[in-house]
Enzyme design. Structure first.
Site, PDB file in Angstrom:
ATOM      1  N   SER A 256       0.846  -1.194   0.000  1.00 55.33           N
ATOM      2  CA  SER A 256       0.000   0.000   0.000  1.00 55.33           C
ATOM      3  C   SER A 256       0.880   1.242   0.000  1.00 55.33           C
ATOM      4  O   SER A 256       2.096   1.147   0.123  1.00 55.33           O
ATOM      5  CB  SER A 256      -0.877   0.009   1.242  1.00 55.33           C
ATOM      6  N   LYS A 257       0.227   2.402  -0.110  1.00 53.51           N
ATOM      7  CA  LYS A 257       0.987   3.664  -0.094  1.00 53.51           C
ATOM      8  C   LYS A 257       1.775   3.785   1.216  1.00 53.51           C
ATOM      9  O   LYS A 257       2.883   4.285   1.253  1.00 53.51           O
ATOM     10  CB  LYS A 257       0.021   4.846  -0.196  1.00 53.51           C
TER      11      LYS A 257
END
Ligand code: GLU
Length: 493
Positions: A256-257
């Site tokens: 994920s980010k």
């Protein structure tokens, strides 16, 4: 393995930064093309204007160039099947959409976003599969034509068969079967007249004579749509491979980010140009990513050419690989040690210059063999080699004091060493080591007490490349001046 020449394409959307997943897809494309003496094409899929990011195409091209993944046809190179940007191929998509309408394999849809949302909510409530409810599919064609002529806003949807099943083969995953009743009448042309990925990519693959499609597993859900479009137009079907996504280092879930940001704090990154800036080498990165999904022995160290020789698409593995930065470090260090000194010096230099040192090439070439073993990334050279290029050192006086000695005793040791070295014609390894060792023996001190003081004096740091080799490179005058300075610092401590 004998492969007939393939045509493969890497088809990124310029919607963000180039990450490892894209790099791996491009690498497999490249290997397959080179392995079979075929062609590798770069195609920019830029029809989604909302997600378009300025500069993203340039970053992709820079990333590929840095990695050494050279394409044969592409937006900047041209080629016989161009243009290679989808935004420049509009006419062709419009023609294919018209052809699907003519074959009654597509229909114009006038439904508003509001109406579609209501249908969706209704289907969610009734636990039905989410798909277009077919309202405009029912429209009388003449009526539809009239509304189009009147300029009414519309999209073009694919007419999915309502009954039966769709079968398609992914060579990594085997045959996949879908029930057509679960499939959607997806949009092929948006109301702005631009195609969706579904139509644009299939049309381009056909027109560019693509034989093998390697892409991410996020496209598996629209795979049946794609084969239905191809079959509706009677095009030859490429061979399909859907690569698995990369999982975060823990192996639990997609990157994920947040994890991407964590990795950066840790000196790693999932973005290709970051890895370059962090001091990773293309060789290390390629070796790392090629094994994330290719079933050869895990610790195989390979150059790009060796990968081409050995690549076998039948060994691609559909199970998701977790990103393991420790392996990246391992491969990077290994490839650094395989480089010849001049090559490595050339790669290290920009990092030293970037850190503010004015680098002398001949000196750097002598330093490389001393530090090579210790480098994981190219920028590790800054702490290991920076002091060679400093005019003045100001070591922490505390570091100059040897274990179990007072500052005054340490100053005495440095002074004696200074006298020994001053008497020598030069401070080469061969000249300097024997008298200093004799001094250690006569003094009754431990070697690491004496050499520890000299190391900090000469290099300014407690950890450095081998002392005598370093002194030889630094040279007599500077070595003597630095030891003199250490004596001063210790006597005034
Ligand atoms: N433009 C698509 C993407 O970036 C390409 C997928 C494909 O290779 O067909 O995900």
């Amino acid at each position: 393995m004998n492969l007939s020449p393939v045509r493969v394409r890497f088809a990124p959307s310029p919607t963000g930064r180039m990450h490892l997943g894209s790099a791996r897809t491009a690498l497999y494309d490249y290997l397959l093309a080179r392995r079979s003496a075929g062609q590798f094409i770069l195609r920019i899929e830029d029809t989604d204007r909302k997600r378009f990011v300025e500069g993203a195409e340039q970053e992709l091209r820079d990333g590929l160039r840095w990695l050494g993944i050279q394409y044969d046809e592409g937006p900047d190179l041209g080629g016989p099947y161009g243009p290679y940007r989808q935004s420049e191929r509009q006419e062709s998509y419009q023609q294919w959409a018209a052809e699907l309408l003519r074959r009654d394999q597509a229909f114009p849809c006038f439904c508003s976003a509001d109406r579609l949302e209501k249908v969706r909510q209704e289907q969610l409530k009734n636990k039905q599969s989410l798909r277009y409810d077919g309202t405009c599919r029912q429209l009388d064609p003449a009526e539809a034509q009239r509304r189009i002529a009147a300029g009414e806003k519309h999209v073009i949807r694919f007419k999915m068969p309502y009954e039966g099943e769709t079968r398609a083969v992914d060579t990594m995953r085997g045959e996949i079967v879908w029930q057509n009743k679960d499939l959607d009448d997806s949009v092929l042309m948006k109301s702005d007249g631009l195609p969706t990925y579904h139509l644009a990519a299939m049309a381009d693959d056909y027109e560019m004579k693509i034989t093998h499609v390697i892409r991410g597993s996020e496209w598996l859900s629209s795979f049946p749509l794609h084969v239905n479009i191809i079959r509706a137009l009677g095009w030859p079907e490429p061979i399909w491979m859907h690569l698995s996504v990369f999982l975060k280092p823990s192996g639990k879930g997609k990157m994920s980010k947040r994890e991407a940001a964590e990795a950066i704090k840790d000196g790693h990154s999932i973005f290709v140009t970051d890895l370059k800036d962090l001091g990773y080498t293309p060789e290390g990165v390629l070796n790392w990513i090629v094994l994330m999904g290719w079933g050869v022995a895990e610790d195989d160290v390979m150059s790009l050419d060796q990968m081409v020789q050995r690549f076998d698409p039948t060994n691609l593995n559909p199970s998701p690989a977790a990103i393991n930065f420790a392996k990246l470090d391992h491969f990077n260090g290994t490839h650094i040690r395989l480089m010849d000194a001049a090559d490595l010096a050339g790669r290290i230099k920009p990092f030293l210059v970037g850190a503010g040192f004015s680098v002398d090439d001949a000196k750097l070439l002598k330093i490389v063999p001393l530090i090579r073993e210790r480098l994981v990334t190219l920028d590790d050279s800054i702490p290991f080699a920076g002091f060679f290029f400093k005019d003045e050192l100001t070591p922490d006086p505390q570091d100059l004091i040897a274990k179990d000695l007072t500052p005054a005793q340490s100053a005495g040791v440095a002074q004696t060493a200074l006298e020994i070295l001053t008497d020598l014609p030069d401070v080469s390894h061969a000249q300097a080591e024997p008298p200093l060792r004799r001094f250690v023996e006569q003094s009754g001190l431990q070697p690491n007490q004496v050499f520890g003081i000299l190391r900090v004096a000469v290099t300014g740091q407690k950890v450095s490349p081998p002392l005598f080799e370093s002194m030889e490179i630094i040279g007599r005058e500077v070595v003597l001046a630095r030891i003199r300075r250490a004596v001063e610092l210790l006597t005034t401590f």
